[in-house]
Design a protein around this motif. Structure first.
Motif, mmCIF file in Angstrom:
data_model
loop_
_atom_site.group_PDB
_atom_site.id
_atom_site.type_symbol
_atom_site.label_atom_id
_atom_site.label_comp_id
_atom_site.label_asym_id
_atom_site.label_seq_id
_atom_site.Cartn_x
_atom_site.Cartn_y
_atom_site.Cartn_z
ATOM 1 N N ILE A 1 0.720 -3.258 -1.269
ATOM 2 C CA ILE A 1 2.172 -3.299 -1.504
ATOM 3 C C ILE A 1 2.436 -3.393 -2.994
ATOM 4 C CG2 ILE A 1 4.281 -4.614 -1.103
ATOM 5 C CD1 ILE A 1 3.120 -5.602 1.472
ATOM 6 N N ALA A 2 3.172 -2.435 -3.524
ATOM 7 C CA ALA A 2 3.521 -2.456 -4.945
ATOM 8 C C ALA A 2 4.386 -3.681 -5.250
ATOM 9 C CB ALA A 2 4.278 -1.174 -5.315
ATOM 10 N N GLY A 3 4.163 -4.253 -6.428
ATOM 11 C CA GLY A 3 4.983 -5.392 -6.843
ATOM 12 C C GLY A 3 6.462 -5.035 -6.874
ATOM 13 N N GLU A 4 6.763 -3.755 -7.085
ATOM 14 C CA GLU A 4 8.158 -3.301 -7.113
ATOM 15 C C GLU A 4 8.844 -3.519 -5.768
ATOM 16 O OE1 GLU A 4 6.182 -1.295 -10.526
ATOM 17 O OE2 GLU A 4 5.627 -1.791 -8.459
ATOM 18 N N ALA A 5 8.071 -3.433 -4.663
ATOM 19 C CA ALA A 5 8.646 -3.643 -3.331
ATOM 20 C C ALA A 5 9.120 -5.086 -3.179
ATOM 21 C CB ALA A 5 7.614 -3.309 -2.259
ATOM 22 N N ILE A 6 8.331 -6.013 -3.706
ATOM 23 C CA ILE A 6 8.698 -7.435 -3.626
ATOM 24 C C ILE A 6 9.872 -7.710 -4.545
ATOM 25 C CG2 ILE A 6 7.848 -9.799 -3.928
ATOM 26 C CD1 ILE A 6 4.999 -8.609 -3.332
ATOM 27 N N ALA A 7 9.847 -7.107 -5.738
ATOM 28 C CA ALA A 7 10.959 -7.275 -6.688
ATOM 29 C C ALA A 7 12.265 -6.725 -6.113
ATOM 30 C CB ALA A 7 10.630 -6.577 -8.009
ATOM 31 N N ALA A 8 12.151 -5.712 -5.237
ATOM 32 C CA ALA A 8 13.346 -5.099 -4.644
ATOM 33 C C ALA A 8 13.840 -5.854 -3.408
ATOM 34 C CB ALA A 8 13.046 -3.646 -4.275
#
Length: 449
Positions: free
Chosen positions: A32-39
């Motif tokens: 899971i890309a960190g961007e998914a969590i940030a979003a």
């Protein structure tokens, strides 16, 4: 509960069942890309992964933290530095990476610990295990660039991960590794996930990331709205990579694709690139026939073959709706069981999507192609042509000069593929005796060259 809901839910659930059976006991590595969590997508992703695990899938979860580390660096007034698609990890960046990893691990573990009533997590028990499963080595100096505390995977503790999975736990890995001397190295999520998938010989490697997938073929001017290729053979993916410049950014076409190719070449049969922007993307990719992202495959998932006794149920399920609406003549189970050796099928991941039977009339040097059926889910994808070609090959091997079909609905399809209409009197005598004059089927013949 409304009848409309029942009408839609029951067929849908039945269509998902073969994939539930097929994936039980399999191992998925999900990155899971960190961007998914940030979003703000973590809660729904956790719910979907908990559901997948509850259906018997063993899950290794690898999280990224690119935006979180950059945020920490910015707060400290320190610039993020990259080269060759990797972070240059100095002392400050290493501290930021360790802080970000610790924070994210707590957030992920909290997401899997939810169990409120009336939520998808109600009644779920997901044990998450993290640990020092990755041994790393330094990247060192590349083209004059010292990567400092950035590292590469040296070894994966396969036995330790497998033991945790076998005990029903989900394994959570941060993009960190440690040297035998205890030194910490910042790794990339992509490399950790790929290395772990290869070491475990996982059944799937799934990247849940910023891009929707990969497009190789040019978009058709009319009638096609899918912006990506849902299935890429390994050879096509490799060819595409050779034509692309070096992938430095996660949004570059080759960035995740290179890892999918590496995994497939090393024995991971299916690697996926799917968009975290779509809610339920993992469920859609794993439990729906066409999926939602791009799947790189080491084998042709679609198997064109002669049928066996085990396929009788699948053939019955496929042809039943067409018998009900009058497109096909009804055949009972006994008849299909008796004639199963005559059938050719297209099977995809354990589900039959097309079939046809060949009944030879050797004395007339011809054969009847009957029960040609293509599932509505895969119509327009060439499955009918594949079955027709295989039936033609079988007919030639039997020494037949032609094949014929009887149809009341699909005459144009056959005309486009070289069949010509003939009078029913053309039929071999044995078949003419069984011809149903009330049904008034049209007869089409194709000469075999």
């Amino acid at each position: 509960m409304s009848a409309v809901f029942n009408f839609t839910f029951v067929p849908w659930f039945r269509s998902v069942a073969p994939y539930i059976h097929m994936h039980r006991g399999k191992t998925f590595v999900v990155a899971i890309a960190g961007e998914a969590i940030a979003a703000g997508k973590l809660q729904h992703i956790a719910q979907d992964l908990a559901l997948i695990q509850s259906m018997g899938v063993k899950v290794v979860l690898v999280h990224g933290f690119r935006p979180q580390v950059n945020e920490q660096l910015k707060a400290k007034g320190h610039a993020a530095k990259y080269s060759h698609g990797m972070r240059i990890t100095d002392e400050v960046a290493l501290d930021c990476a360790q802080e970000a990893a610790g924070q994210l691990r707590y957030e992920i573990e909290a997401a899997f610990s939810q169990g409120l009533p009336n939520t998808p997590m109600a009644g779920s028990t997901v044990r998450v295990i993290s640990g020092n499963f990755i041994t790393a080595r330094p990247v060192g100096v590349l083209d004059g660039v010292d990567f400092r505390h950035s590292g590469l995977v040296r070894k994966v503790d396969v036995a330790g991960i497998a033991r945790s999975l076998d005990h029903g736990a989900m394994v959570l890995l941060s993009p960190f590794g440690f040297s035998p001397t205890g030194e910490a190295f910042n790794l990339t999520m992509e490399e950790v996930a790929t290395s772990v998938a290869i070491a475990l010989q996982a059944d799937k490697l799934i990247f849940l990331v910023e891009i929707p997938g990969i497009r190789v073929r040019p978009l058709e001017p009319e009638g096609e709205d899918n912006p990506i290729d849902t299935e890429l053979p390994l050879a096509t993916a490799e060819q595409l990579l050779t034509s692309l410049p070096g992938a430095q950014q996660p949004t570059d076409t080759g960035f995740y694709l290179q890892h999918c190719v590496k995994a497939c070449k090393a024995g991971v049969e299916r690697s996926h690139i799917i968009p975290f922007a779509t809610d339920g993307a993992i469920l859609l990719e794993v439990y729906v026939h066409d999926g939602i992202g791009t799947m790189v495959i080491d084998e042709k998932l679609e198997s064109l073959r002669e049928a066996s006794a085990d396929d009788v149920g699948g053939i019955l399920q496929l042809i039943e709706p067409f018998e009900k609406d009058g497109t096909l003549v009804k055949r009972d189970r006994t008849e299909i069981e008796r004639d199963i050796a005559n059938y050719t099928i297209v099977e995809h991941d354990g589900v039959i999507f097309a079939c046809a039977a060949l009944y030879p009339y050797p004395e007339a040097k011809t054969g009847e192609m009957a029960a040609l059926t293509v599932s509505p889910q895969s119509q327009g994808q060439g499955d009918g042509e594949k079955v027709l070609k295989r039936v033609e090959q079988r007919a030639r091997a039997m020494g037949l000069d032609s094949i014929f079909v009887l149809t009341t609905r699909t005459m144009h399809w056959f005309l486009k593929r070289g069949f010509v209409q003939v009078d029913p009197d053309w039929l071999p005598d044995a078949r003419k005796r069984k011809y149903n004059w009330d049904r008034r089927s049209l007869v089409f013949v194709k000469k075999l060259g």
